[in-house]
Motif scaffolding. Structure first.
Motif, mmCIF file in Angstrom:
data_model
loop_
_atom_site.group_PDB
_atom_site.id
_atom_site.type_symbol
_atom_site.label_atom_id
_atom_site.label_comp_id
_atom_site.label_asym_id
_atom_site.label_seq_id
_atom_site.Cartn_x
_atom_site.Cartn_y
_atom_site.Cartn_z
ATOM 1 N N LYS A 178 0.402 -1.034 0.103
ATOM 2 C CA LYS A 178 -0.261 0.199 -0.041
ATOM 3 C C LYS A 178 1.270 1.083 0.130
ATOM 4 O O LYS A 178 2.445 1.351 0.431
ATOM 5 N N LYS A 179 0.367 2.663 0.304
ATOM 6 C CA LYS A 179 0.993 3.959 -0.293
ATOM 7 C C LYS A 179 0.793 4.023 0.891
ATOM 8 O O LYS A 179 -0.766 3.984 1.895
ATOM 9 N N LEU A 180 1.750 5.706 1.299
ATOM 10 C CA LEU A 180 1.020 6.121 2.689
ATOM 11 C C LEU A 180 1.231 7.140 2.310
ATOM 12 O O LEU A 180 0.654 8.094 0.833
ATOM 13 N N LYS A 181 -0.571 7.226 2.977
ATOM 14 C CA LYS A 181 -1.695 8.760 3.082
ATOM 15 C C LYS A 181 -0.837 9.609 4.207
ATOM 16 O O LYS A 181 -0.857 11.093 3.075
ATOM 17 N N ALA A 182 -0.856 9.500 5.049
ATOM 18 C CA ALA A 182 -0.637 10.304 6.111
ATOM 19 C C ALA A 182 0.217 9.943 7.562
ATOM 20 O O ALA A 182 0.288 8.519 7.327
ATOM 21 N N CYS A 183 1.328 10.831 8.449
ATOM 22 C CA CYS A 183 1.809 10.712 9.308
ATOM 23 C C CYS A 183 1.238 11.573 10.630
ATOM 24 O O CYS A 183 1.320 12.647 10.378
ATOM 25 N N ILE A 184 0.924 10.671 11.420
ATOM 26 C CA ILE A 184 1.140 12.133 13.149
ATOM 27 C C ILE A 184 2.171 11.340 13.297
ATOM 28 O O ILE A 184 2.446 10.149 14.157
ATOM 29 N N SER A 213 -1.029 11.609 19.360
ATOM 30 C CA SER A 213 -2.160 12.154 18.972
ATOM 31 C C SER A 213 -2.476 13.618 18.508
ATOM 32 O O SER A 213 -3.125 14.471 18.203
ATOM 33 N N SER A 214 -1.347 14.564 19.696
ATOM 34 C CA SER A 214 -2.291 15.712 19.794
ATOM 35 C C SER A 214 -1.316 16.754 18.906
ATOM 36 O O SER A 214 -1.919 17.547 18.468
ATOM 37 N N VAL A 215 0.006 15.729 18.280
ATOM 38 C CA VAL A 215 0.042 16.942 17.043
ATOM 39 C C VAL A 215 -0.411 16.634 15.688
ATOM 40 O O VAL A 215 -1.692 15.548 16.021
ATOM 41 N N PRO A 216 -0.162 17.491 14.558
ATOM 42 C CA PRO A 216 -0.523 18.391 13.534
ATOM 43 C C PRO A 216 -0.592 16.296 12.928
ATOM 44 O O PRO A 216 0.348 15.935 12.731
ATOM 45 N N ILE A 217 -1.364 16.015 11.628
ATOM 46 C CA ILE A 217 -1.573 15.455 11.301
ATOM 47 C C ILE A 217 -0.971 16.201 9.496
ATOM 48 O O ILE A 217 -1.107 16.937 9.150
ATOM 49 N N LEU A 218 0.278 15.327 8.910
ATOM 50 C CA LEU A 218 0.805 15.578 7.744
ATOM 51 C C LEU A 218 0.521 15.099 6.717
ATOM 52 O O LEU A 218 0.589 13.634 6.896
ATOM 53 N N PRO A 219 -0.325 15.111 5.264
ATOM 54 C CA PRO A 219 -0.122 14.264 4.025
ATOM 55 C C PRO A 219 1.324 13.482 3.938
ATOM 56 O O PRO A 219 2.033 14.044 3.939
ATOM 57 N N ALA A 220 1.627 12.258 2.946
ATOM 58 C CA ALA A 220 2.306 12.287 2.399
ATOM 59 C C ALA A 220 3.740 12.592 2.051
ATOM 60 O O ALA A 220 4.721 12.887 1.993
ATOM 61 N N ASN A 221 2.845 14.021 1.385
ATOM 62 C CA ASN A 221 3.970 13.986 0.446
ATOM 63 C C ASN A 221 5.061 15.842 1.040
ATOM 64 O O ASN A 221 5.969 15.584 1.509
ATOM 65 N N LEU A 222 4.075 16.108 2.497
ATOM 66 C CA LEU A 222 4.442 17.249 2.973
ATOM 67 C C LEU A 222 5.242 16.436 3.994
ATOM 68 O O LEU A 222 5.949 16.947 4.670
ATOM 69 N N LEU A 223 5.217 15.243 4.365
ATOM 70 C CA LEU A 223 5.955 14.462 5.442
ATOM 71 C C LEU A 223 7.107 14.197 5.474
ATOM 72 O O LEU A 223 8.740 14.419 5.611
ATOM 73 N N LEU A 224 6.979 13.768 3.758
ATOM 74 C CA LEU A 224 8.147 13.010 3.598
ATOM 75 C C LEU A 224 9.333 14.096 3.209
ATOM 76 O O LEU A 224 10.613 14.862 3.360
ATOM 77 N N LYS A 225 8.549 16.092 2.728
ATOM 78 C CA LYS A 225 10.010 16.705 2.305
ATOM 79 C C LYS A 225 9.844 17.798 2.381
ATOM 80 O O LYS A 225 7.920 17.585 2.761
ATOM 81 N N THR A 226 10.150 18.903 3.225
ATOM 82 C CA THR A 226 9.615 20.136 3.938
ATOM 83 C C THR A 226 9.330 21.021 2.455
ATOM 84 O O THR A 226 9.414 20.686 1.929
ATOM 85 N N GLY A 239 7.033 11.413 20.387
ATOM 86 C CA GLY A 239 7.787 10.760 19.570
ATOM 87 C C GLY A 239 6.409 9.081 19.444
ATOM 88 O O GLY A 239 7.193 8.111 18.902
ATOM 89 N N GLY A 240 5.282 9.087 19.536
ATOM 90 C CA GLY A 240 3.957 7.969 19.072
ATOM 91 C C GLY A 240 3.654 7.990 17.337
ATOM 92 O O GLY A 240 3.038 9.593 16.597
ATOM 93 N N PHE A 241 4.753 7.260 16.680
ATOM 94 C CA PHE A 241 4.677 7.789 15.344
ATOM 95 C C PHE A 241 3.333 7.260 14.812
ATOM 96 O O PHE A 241 3.070 5.373 14.500
ATOM 97 N N ILE A 242 2.647 6.878 14.244
ATOM 98 C CA ILE A 242 1.823 6.752 13.417
ATOM 99 C C ILE A 242 1.182 6.701 12.847
ATOM 100 O O ILE A 242 0.964 8.038 11.748
ATOM 101 N N VAL A 243 1.517 5.534 12.030
ATOM 102 C CA VAL A 243 1.434 5.874 10.576
ATOM 103 C C VAL A 243 -0.143 5.019 9.327
ATOM 104 O O VAL A 243 -0.744 4.061 10.235
ATOM 105 N N LEU A 244 -0.024 6.181 8.459
ATOM 106 C CA LEU A 244 -1.457 5.921 8.030
ATOM 107 C C LEU A 244 -1.789 5.313 6.507
ATOM 108 O O LEU A 244 -0.991 6.109 5.479
ATOM 109 N N ASP A 245 -2.052 4.233 6.226
ATOM 110 C CA ASP A 245 -1.695 3.786 4.442
ATOM 111 C C ASP A 245 -3.079 4.610 3.904
ATOM 112 O O ASP A 245 -4.084 5.274 4.802
#
Lengths: 453, 363
Positions: free
Chosen positions: A278-284, A288-301, A328-334
């Motif tokens: 599957k592809k990466l969609k988003a990640c926190i 849980s309190s920090v803003p969720i980021l979509p894949a493109n913004l997550l991998l590159k600034t 440091g709670g790394f939650i990955v969403l596909d």
């Protein structure tokens, strides 16, 4: 290979017990600190190390220690915050479960630096078995003379008590934790006065996270300057990351904060990629309190640089285009995950965990949950999305403690980055009950950043 | 001679004032008065530890002090933040504050039943005042409002939990005025409620004061329940010799009949001298009291409408806040209407005004 400072020996059989831990070089930092150093020298080493609080806010630990008020004749306390309840974060549990003596060792050294003769570990109530492990370890340390009166014959007395929480997320907030420790309702206090001046029982108190206190051990052993060489910039040392979600190898990893987010997710050493191709969609990236980021913004600034797993890089772009290191709670969403449902889950959590003391958080979190539930079940309206935005905007920054912000940020970030998915739920109420929106353009490369005028 | 204390100079909404160190922003603003004083729903000057919870008194601190000119990053609760020398505070002059306050009023109202027509507090309710001043006319909340199981808390006090805004004032009253607190906040988040742990009655002497400190109609006087609307009653200052309290009260009369007894409230709606249960609930005859005279009402509220004596008009403060300018009128009636003319004073015309009256003056 990354140099491990905390979890180096975690895999050894019997390391949980005193004998193996001591044989592997445990409690050497206590010998060094109490034997060769003054309390101020210990604090100086921690300052030099650049260690930042691992609980979420990332405040420099050495500086926090130097703020503690030292009035004559008033006892001071160190409190270890082990009320780790943030969804997605479980690094402290791992540390306490497998290396309880490491925490106790850190506590002894830190108590020595701060002059705390009674130190508390406030443990989350749900970690019931961890409490037993800690109490056993404290008993062993006491039997071997590391806790008690006149430790190592150096005239330093220390008692460590484990206090069991009753299952409230809010008690991870330091002033609510202190209230709870005093036996009261866990309601955050209004600051000032800060705990460093008036903490538990109105005495000067320092509250530190489990990982922070454990990190004091390697700092004393290798020296602050050596510790500061690991990592990059102001993100020194190693950091525990607890990973979960759609990854092949969930668990707790120790990283040195120079690794890129992409490598962290896809390398075999760490998360091992996303299952089922599957592809990466988003990640926190930080709990849980920090803003969720979509894949493109997550991998590159936005500047087009690789985003690294450290405090500065994750926060690059501010709240609009970045996120936070958090706890440091790394939650990955596909690509199969629904951001609306995900946001609802978080909103439900914060509504349930709000202490109910101040009005924006008490009323606002419940309202957000109800609106999100409507959108999720296909009863939403377009205006609901703007309404959600308005509610979160009016909660953020207007509450007594950071729980209000923590409840507002995930909603804000989800709407900011995934508005099309919310709109799809509103426009396709029937379809949204049968299938997920899936991956839109969240994994597309970013547009080149425009230079600031 | 005692050493003269250094006063802190603080500027609130462009008005400078000197106050003693340790004064909160709210109390400094109250010294100026008028619109400059932020509304407060949970702060109560005579109750220790109160405040900081409702967030209606949030203000913007544009400069921390002379020594540290930086503004504070967030809005701060003015009731729990002390002034510093050279502090610059913005209340009604800050868009941010007004917007946040609007939000707070909305939050406080989404689960409020809005049953003012049958609420005994109506007319002297802080939440009513607050919504009139800072609220919007509509609601964006489309869900069922929160309800609670009913609790009977004794013969004197009626609890309506649905109206409660969780200011915690009544908890502080029980802690600080009575010998034992029997009620408190149970549960958490938006389902937290004021209750006794296992259905007990509140019977402590002085517990009646929870009625006076309650900003809304959550705690009302059972002996006055549905008896009358407060604005039909005439408040009179009265006193009696009481062994337990100061005995200084306000009687709420209609003719000779005493409908209820409350403690005396100041212009901020706060009680300075708390009264005992006996004075409040048992002495309902005019003969029990020595009447001093009509109560001075200097609070902006429905009960101060029209027919009371000794009303003190609040000082007009807006021109000063706005640096000498007068507030802009939304519509000047003389400019848009040909009928209303400045040079004609309607009160001078005997009887009803006719078009002839205006034409006559024109010629």
């Amino acid at each position: 290979m990354v140099r491990k400072l905390l979890l180096e020996k975690a895999h050894l059989e019997g390391i949980r017990g005193y004998d193996v831990y001591r044989r592997e070089g445990g409690y050497r930092s206590v010998e060094k600190a109490l034997g060769e150093m003054t309390p101020d020298q210990v604090t100086d080493e921690v300052k030099k190390s650049g260690l930042r609080g691992r609980g979420g806010a990332g405040f420099p630990t050495g500086m926090k220690w130097s703020f503690i008020a030292k009035p004559e004749g008033v006892p001071r306390h160190l409190v270890c915050n082990a009320d780790e309840s943030e969804p997605g974060t479980f690094k402290d549990r791992y540390l306490m479960e497998f290396l309880p003596h490491l925490l106790i060792e850190g506590l002894i050294v830190s108590s020595y630096a701060l002059g705390s003769h009674v130190t508390y570990i406030y443990v989350r109530g749900e970690y019931s078995w961890v409490i037993d492990i800690l109490e056993t370890a404290i008993g062993e340390a006491k039997a071997n003379g590391w806790i008690g009166n006149n430790i190592l014959g150096k005239g330093f007395d220390l008692e460590i008590y484990v206090h069991r929480g009753a299952g409230a997320y809010i008690c991870g907030e330091e002033t609510a934790l202190l209230e709870s420790l005093e036996g009261k309702r866990g309601l955050p206090r209004i600051k000032p006065p800060f705990p460093a001046v008036k903490g538990v029982w109105d005495r000067p108190t320092v509250v530190n996270n489990v990982e922070t206190l454990a990190a004091v051990v390697p700092i004393i052993l290798i020296g602050g300057e050596e510790y500061a060489k690991i990592g990059v910039g102001k993100s020194t040392g190693t950091k525990l990351i607890s990973t979960c979600g759609n990854i092949n190898k969930p668990g707790v990893y120790e990283i040195d904060m120079t690794i890129s987010v992409e490598d962290f997710i896809y390398s075999e050493e760490y998360c091992g990629g996303i299952p089922n191709g599957k592809k990466l969609k988003a990640c926190i990236p930080g709990g849980s309190s920090v803003p969720i980021l979509p894949a493109n913004l997550l991998l590159k600034t936005v500047k087009g640089e690789k985003r690294l797993m450290n405090y500065e890089s994750l926060a690059d772009g501010g709240f609009v285009k970045g996120s936070m290191m958090g706890s440091g709670g790394f939650i990955v969403l596909d690509e199969d995950q629904c951001v609306v449902k995900h946001t609802l889950t978080l909103a439900r959590f914060y509504r349930h965990e709000s202490c109910g003391q101040c009005s924006p958080c008490r009323e606002g979190t419940g309202w957000m949950e109800k609106i999100l539930r409507n959108i999720d079940t296909g009863k939403g309206k377009m205006s609901d999305i703007d309404l959600l935005w308005d509610i979160q905007r009016r909660i953020e920054g207007n509450t007594i403690c950071p729980l209000g912000d923590a409840a507002a940020w995930p909603v804000a970030a989800a709407i900011r980055h995934f508005r099309d998915e919310f709109e799809w739920h509103v426009l396709n109420p029937e379809e949204s009950q049968k299938r997920n929106y899936g991956l839109a353009h969240y994994a597309d490369p970013l547009e080149p950043a425009v230079a600031a005028v | 001679m005692a050493e003269e204390k250094k006063l802190f100079k603080v500027t609130i909404d462009n008005i400078a004032i000197e106050v003693e160190p340790g004064t909160s922003i709210l109390n400094a603003a109250r010294r100026i008065g008028g619109e400059v004083a932020p509304p407060a729903m949970c702060y109560y000057s005579t109750l220790k530890g109160s405040g900081g919870k409702c967030r209606t008194c949030l203000v913007e601190v544009a400069a921390g002090s002379t020594a540290d000119q930086r503004p504070m990053p967030k809005l701060v609760a003015s009731c729990r933040t002390n002034v510093m020398d050279g502090m610059i505070v913005k209340n009604v002059t800050s868009e941010k504050v007004l917007d946040a306050r609007k939000g707070i009023v909305e939050f406080l109202l989404i689960n409020h039943p809005l049953d003012c027509p049958i609420c005994d507090q109506a007319g002297e309710c802080s939440l009513q005042d607050l919504s009139y001043q800072h609220g919007t006319e509509g609601t964006r909340y489309e869900f069922k409002r929160r309800t609670f199981e009913k609790h009977d808390i004794g013969p004197y006090i009626q609890l309506h939990m649905t109206r409660c805004i969780l200011c915690y004032r009544c908890v502080y009253v029980a802690d600080q005025l009575t010998n034992r607190r029997e009620h408190g906040i149970l549960d958490r988040a938006d389902h937290s409620e004021i209750a006794t742990y296992i259905h007990k009655a509140l019977e402590n002497d002085f517990i009646g004061n929870v009625i006076d400190v309650c900003p809304v109609g959550a705690l009302t006087d059972k002996t006055f329940r549905f008896k009358n609307r407060v604005w039909f009653l005439k408040p009179l200052d009265a006193h009696r010799n009481c062994l337990k309290c100061s005995g200084k009260v306000t009687l709420w009369n209609r003719g000779e009949e005493v409908f209820r007894v409350t403690a005396r409230k100041d212009q901020w709606g706060e009680v300075k001298d708390f009264i005992c249960n006996e004075c409040r609930f048992e002495k309902k005859k005019t003969a029990d009291w020595v009447i001093e005279g009509p109560t001075r009402i200097d609070r902006h509220s429905v009960i101060s409408g029209n027919h009371y004596v000794d009303i003190v008009e609040p000082k007009e403060i807006m021109p000063e806040v706005m640096g000498g300018r007068n507030p802009k009128l939304l519509m000047d009636i003389n400019q848009v209407s040909e009928v209303n003319r400045k040079d004609i004073d309607l009160s001078e015309i005997p009887g009803p005004a006719h078009s002839e009256d205006f034409e006559k003056e024109n010629s």
